[in-house]
Design a protein around this motif. Structure first.
Motif, PDB file in Angstrom:
ATOM      1  N   TYR A  37       0.834  -1.202   0.000  1.00  0.00           N
ATOM      2  CA  TYR A  37       0.000   0.000   0.000  1.00  0.00           C
ATOM      3  C   TYR A  37       0.874   1.259   0.000  1.00  0.00           C
ATOM      4  CZ  TYR A  37      -2.994   3.743   1.630  1.00  0.00           C
ATOM      5  OH  TYR A  37      -3.643   4.942   1.751  1.00  0.00           O
ATOM      6  N   ASN A  38       1.859   1.300   0.882  1.00  0.00           N
ATOM      7  CA  ASN A  38       2.713   2.487   0.953  1.00  0.00           C
ATOM      8  C   ASN A  38       3.503   2.703  -0.327  1.00  0.00           C
ATOM      9  OD1 ASN A  38       2.041   3.335   3.579  1.00  0.00           O
ATOM     10  ND2 ASN A  38       3.381   1.800   4.478  1.00  0.00           N
ATOM     11  N   MET A  39       4.018   1.605  -0.898  1.00  0.00           N
ATOM     12  CA  MET A  39       4.779   1.716  -2.143  1.00  0.00           C
ATOM     13  C   MET A  39       3.882   2.154  -3.294  1.00  0.00           C
ATOM     14  SD  MET A  39       5.423  -0.116  -5.206  1.00  0.00           S
ATOM     15  CE  MET A  39       5.135  -1.857  -4.882  1.00  0.00           C
ATOM     16  N   MET A  40       2.720   1.516  -3.422  1.00  0.00           N
ATOM     17  CA  MET A  40       1.842   1.817  -4.543  1.00  0.00           C
ATOM     18  C   MET A  40       1.214   3.195  -4.401  1.00  0.00           C
ATOM     19  SD  MET A  40      -1.313  -0.418  -6.127  1.00  0.00           S
ATOM     20  CE  MET A  40      -0.306  -1.815  -6.548  1.00  0.00           C
ATOM     21  N   LYS A  41       0.871   3.577  -3.177  1.00  0.00           N
ATOM     22  CA  LYS A  41       0.262   4.889  -2.965  1.00  0.00           C
ATOM     23  C   LYS A  41       1.201   5.989  -3.438  1.00  0.00           C
ATOM     24  CE  LYS A  41       0.448   6.789   1.026  1.00  0.00           C
ATOM     25  NZ  LYS A  41       0.356   7.111   2.465  1.00  0.00           N
ATOM     26  N   ASP A  42       2.470   5.903  -3.040  1.00  0.00           N
ATOM     27  CA  ASP A  42       3.449   6.919  -3.453  1.00  0.00           C
ATOM     28  C   ASP A  42       3.654   6.913  -4.962  1.00  0.00           C
ATOM     29  OD1 ASP A  42       3.753   7.589  -0.814  1.00  0.00           O
ATOM     30  OD2 ASP A  42       5.576   6.406  -0.513  1.00  0.00           O
ATOM     31  N   CYS A  43       3.751   5.710  -5.533  1.00  0.00           N
ATOM     32  CA  CYS A  43       3.980   5.566  -6.970  1.00  0.00           C
ATOM     33  C   CYS A  43       2.806   6.132  -7.772  1.00  0.00           C
ATOM     34  CB  CYS A  43       4.190   4.089  -7.292  1.00  0.00           C
ATOM     35  SG  CYS A  43       4.347   3.732  -9.052  1.00  0.00           S
ATOM     36  N   VAL A  44       1.582   5.747  -7.371  1.00  0.00           N
ATOM     37  CA  VAL A  44       0.397   6.188  -8.116  1.00  0.00           C
ATOM     38  C   VAL A  44       0.138   7.674  -7.899  1.00  0.00           C
ATOM     39  CG1 VAL A  44      -2.096   5.855  -8.412  1.00  0.00           C
ATOM     40  CG2 VAL A  44      -0.620   3.881  -8.093  1.00  0.00           C
ATOM     41  N   LEU A  45       0.384   8.152  -6.688  1.00  0.00           N
ATOM     42  CA  LEU A  45       0.214   9.590  -6.429  1.00  0.00           C
ATOM     43  C   LEU A  45       1.117  10.418  -7.340  1.00  0.00           C
ATOM     44  CD1 LEU A  45      -0.071  10.293  -2.585  1.00  0.00           C
ATOM     45  CD2 LEU A  45      -1.558  11.155  -4.400  1.00  0.00           C
ATOM     46  N   THR A  46       2.378  10.012  -7.432  1.00  0.00           N
ATOM     47  CA  THR A  46       3.320  10.721  -8.299  1.00  0.00           C
ATOM     48  C   THR A  46       2.865  10.641  -9.751  1.00  0.00           C
ATOM     49  OG1 THR A  46       5.147  10.200  -6.794  1.00  0.00           O
ATOM     50  CG2 THR A  46       5.738  10.839  -9.031  1.00  0.00           C
ATOM     51  N   ASN A  47       2.401   9.456 -10.154  1.00  0.00           N
ATOM     52  CA  ASN A  47       1.923   9.247 -11.518  1.00  0.00           C
ATOM     53  C   ASN A  47       0.741  10.166 -11.826  1.00  0.00           C
ATOM     54  OD1 ASN A  47      -0.132   7.690 -13.402  1.00  0.00           O
ATOM     55  ND2 ASN A  47       1.893   6.885 -13.906  1.00  0.00           N
ATOM     56  N   ILE A  48      -0.204  10.250 -10.903  1.00  0.00           N
ATOM     57  CA  ILE A  48      -1.407  11.069 -11.116  1.00  0.00           C
ATOM     58  C   ILE A  48      -1.032  12.550 -11.207  1.00  0.00           C
ATOM     59  CG2 ILE A  48      -3.579  11.852 -10.081  1.00  0.00           C
ATOM     60  CD1 ILE A  48      -3.741   8.982  -8.821  1.00  0.00           C
ATOM     61  N   LYS A  49      -0.189  13.000 -10.305  1.00  0.00           N
ATOM     62  CA  LYS A  49       0.186  14.419 -10.300  1.00  0.00           C
ATOM     63  C   LYS A  49       0.941  14.798 -11.570  1.00  0.00           C
ATOM     64  CE  LYS A  49       0.186  14.871  -5.262  1.00  0.00           C
ATOM     65  NZ  LYS A  49       1.012  14.960  -4.029  1.00  0.00           N
ATOM     66  N   ARG A  50       1.813  13.916 -12.040  1.00  0.00           N
ATOM     67  CA  ARG A  50       2.532  14.182 -13.302  1.00  0.00           C
ATOM     68  C   ARG A  50       1.568  14.236 -14.470  1.00  0.00           C
ATOM     69  NH1 ARG A  50       6.269  11.587 -16.050  1.00  0.00           N
ATOM     70  NH2 ARG A  50       5.757   9.490 -15.308  1.00  0.00           N
ATOM     71  N   GLY A  51       0.603  13.287 -14.481  1.00  0.00           N
ATOM     72  CA  GLY A  51      -0.377  13.255 -15.560  1.00  0.00           C
ATOM     73  C   GLY A  51      -1.235  14.506 -15.601  1.00  0.00           C
ATOM     74  N   MET A  52      -1.579  15.030 -14.416  1.00  0.00           N
ATOM     75  CA  MET A  52      -2.368  16.261 -14.346  1.00  0.00           C
ATOM     76  C   MET A  52      -1.558  17.449 -14.859  1.00  0.00           C
ATOM     77  SD  MET A  52      -4.124  15.475 -10.609  1.00  0.00           S
ATOM     78  CE  MET A  52      -4.998  17.025 -10.388  1.00  0.00           C
ATOM     79  N   GLU A  53      -0.287  17.499 -14.472  1.00  0.00           N
ATOM     80  CA  GLU A  53       0.587  18.594 -14.923  1.00  0.00           C
ATOM     81  C   GLU A  53       0.786  18.560 -16.438  1.00  0.00           C
ATOM     82  OE1 GLU A  53       4.125  17.948 -12.689  1.00  0.00           O
ATOM     83  OE2 GLU A  53       3.234  18.605 -10.779  1.00  0.00           O
ATOM     84  N   MET A  54       0.815  17.344 -17.012  1.00  0.00           N
ATOM     85  CA  MET A  54       1.036  17.199 -18.454  1.00  0.00           C
ATOM     86  C   MET A  54      -0.245  17.360 -19.270  1.00  0.00           C
ATOM     87  SD  MET A  54       3.687  13.959 -18.365  1.00  0.00           S
ATOM     88  CE  MET A  54       3.738  13.785 -20.151  1.00  0.00           C
ATOM     89  N   GLY A  55      -1.372  17.446 -18.590  1.00  0.00           N
ATOM     90  CA  GLY A  55      -2.642  17.625 -19.289  1.00  0.00           C
ATOM     91  C   GLY A  55      -3.218  16.347 -19.872  1.00  0.00           C
ATOM     92  N   ILE A  56      -2.707  15.176 -19.430  1.00  0.00           N
ATOM     93  CA  ILE A  56      -3.276  13.922 -19.934  1.00  0.00           C
ATOM     94  C   ILE A  56      -4.221  13.269 -18.915  1.00  0.00           C
ATOM     95  CG2 ILE A  56      -1.373  13.490 -21.535  1.00  0.00           C
ATOM     96  CD1 ILE A  56      -0.204  11.496 -19.599  1.00  0.00           C
TER      97      ILE A  56
END
Length: 201
Positions: free
Chosen positions: A115-134
């Motif tokens: 949970y801790n590993m995936m939460k950090d990984c997915v959170l970073t993924n989501i924030k990057r995707g939002m910044e990139m407009g995808i």
């Protein structure tokens, strides 16, 4: 010898299941006596704990390597899915389900680390995707990360998704597409459709 025991046992557990493999099976596979195994591990539960941690550490390190490649967030999730499936041997024997049923304390500890590993990984993924407009800019990243983890975890529930009717590779593909279609922008949808179409060729 201890590392070799863990590697061989991990392979067997992933192929046949944590409950199904006996210490006799492992000794025969390695051409050693059970006494040699017990010189390194007090019992099967200790061995399973070591194997579960080893599998987690290898997958976690591999995911970190993928995250460092600078892929766009949608491609990154597909590469992580591909890597995890390769290392979990498609989970033909439902090893995580067996772990939860027969070794609940190990499962609980492993799930907390996942949970801790995936939460950090997915959170970073989501924030990057939002910044990139995808990914959509109005997403609640913490909510989406938790929902994603909850969904991925449920895929291993053999009562919900019996392996006979829901092979894990197809199940993971379907879930990842389901997750992404709920959060992508039109720009992200084009990337997603390209990946899906190339995977079907």
């Amino acid at each position: 010898m201890k590392d070799k025991l863990v590697d061989t046992a991990s392979e067997l557990f992933l192929q046949l299941g944590f409950k199904s493999v006996t210490m006799d099976d492992l000794a025969e596979q390695m051409g050693i006596s059970k006494k040699t195994i017990y010189a390194h591990f007090r019992n099967k539960t200790d061995l399973i704990d070591a194997c579960a941690c080893s599998i987690f550490d290898k997958i976690s390190a591999g995911i970190d390597c993928i995250s460092d490649q600078g892929l766009n967030p949608i491609e990154e999730l597909y590469e992580i899915k591909k890597f995890a499936m390769m290392h979990l041997k498609n989970e033909k024997s439902s090893p995580q389900y067996q772990l939860k049923k027969y070794y609940p304390q190990i499962y609980k500890s492993l799930n907390a680390k996942k949970y801790n590993m995936m939460k950090d990984c997915v959170l970073t993924n989501i924030k990057r995707g939002m910044e990139m407009g995808i990914y959509r800019e109005n997403l609640d990243a913490h909510f989406v990360a938790r929902i994603y983890f909850s969904g991925v975890t449920s895929l291993n529930d053999d009562d919900l998704f019996p392996k006979a009717g829901f092979p894990m590779p197809q199940l993971m593909d379907q879930y990842l597409e389901y997750h992404l279609r709920g959060i992508v922008t039109p720009k992200g949808r084009n990337i997603l459709n390209t990946i899906i179409n190339s995977n079907q060729e």
